[in-house]
Design an enzyme around this catalytic site. Structure first.
Site, PDB file in Angstrom:
ATOM      1  N   GLU A   1      48.157  42.303  45.453  1.00 24.52           N
ATOM      2  CA  GLU A   1      48.096  43.464  46.330  1.00 24.52           C
ATOM      3  C   GLU A   1      46.778  44.492  45.798  1.00 24.52           C
ATOM      4  O   GLU A   1      46.261  45.090  46.641  1.00 24.52           O
ATOM      5  CB  GLU A   1      49.337  44.326  46.165  1.00 24.52           C
ATOM      6  CG  GLU A   1      50.717  43.553  46.851  1.00 24.52           C
ATOM      7  CD  GLU A   1      50.443  43.091  48.238  1.00 24.52           C
ATOM      8  OE1 GLU A   1      49.752  43.350  48.935  1.00 24.52           O
ATOM      9  OE2 GLU A   1      51.604  42.406  48.523  1.00 24.52           O
ATOM     10  N   ILE A   2      46.395  44.206  44.625  1.00 23.81           N
ATOM     11  CA  ILE A   2      45.540  45.184  44.099  1.00 23.81           C
ATOM     12  C   ILE A   2      44.056  44.538  44.876  1.00 23.81           C
ATOM     13  O   ILE A   2      43.073  45.308  45.024  1.00 23.81           O
ATOM     14  CB  ILE A   2      45.323  45.131  42.661  1.00 23.81           C
ATOM     15  CG1 ILE A   2      46.639  46.366  42.195  1.00 23.81           C
ATOM     16  CG2 ILE A   2      44.017  45.794  41.972  1.00 23.81           C
ATOM     17  CD1 ILE A   2      46.868  46.272  40.602  1.00 23.81           C
TER      18      ILE A   2
END
Length: 162
Positions: free
Chosen positions: A132-133
């Protein structure tokens, strides 16, 4: 609370870098609730604001017993040990591939009130944070694959969408 429309690959927003959140207000709290609803409806175990077309650094992750919202997350430590895990995306449903990630990460983030927090994660949760980052940084998950694997994945995805 609402389920938001998810943008699909190859939308260029999936390659855009998300801006930091600066306002911690009711609108952010509502958006976070909508992001969680959208993640569960997808279904998925993680989703970012860019997945719904909002270029802000907000992530929702399903952590079994509870769901987590991470605002302005970043990885501050990563183990040298690596693991392989099958990944996919709510923006590219129906296809998955194995990706190599750090086995353990330490994440710095802000909660919905703007307070700085830290979380140590390993295994699947560490994979989710990294995935997700990456998305917040404009790196779509399949770009971690070799060119050949990426091309095959896109062909499989396009075939599944017909």
């Amino acid at each position: 609370m609402a389920v938001l429309p998810i943008i699909r690959f190859p939308d260029p927003l999936l390659r855009a870098v998300a801006d930091p959140v600066e306002r911690f207000d009711v609108a952010l709290f509502r958006f976070a609730a909508d992001l969680l609803d959208t993640m569960y409806a997808a279904p998925g175990i993680g989703i970012t604001a860019p997945h719904v077309g909002v270029l802000k650094r907000v992530v929702a992750i399903d952590r079994s017993a509870k769901s987590g919202i991470y605002v302005n997350p970043s990885i501050v430590e990563a183990s040298s040990e690596m693991i392989r895990h099958t990944e996919g995306s709510v923006s590219m449903p129906g296809v998955t591939e194995e990706i190599e990630r750090h086995a353990h990460v330490r994440v710095r983030f802000q909660d919905l009130e703007g307070k700085e927090q830290f979380e140590d994660a390993e295994g699947l949760l560490a994979v989710c944070h990294q995935h997700e980052i990456d998305q917040l940084d404009g790196l779509f998950w399949m770009n971690r694959l070799s060119r050949l694997k990426r091309e095959r994945l896109i062909k499989r995805y396009n075939k599944s969408q017909r």
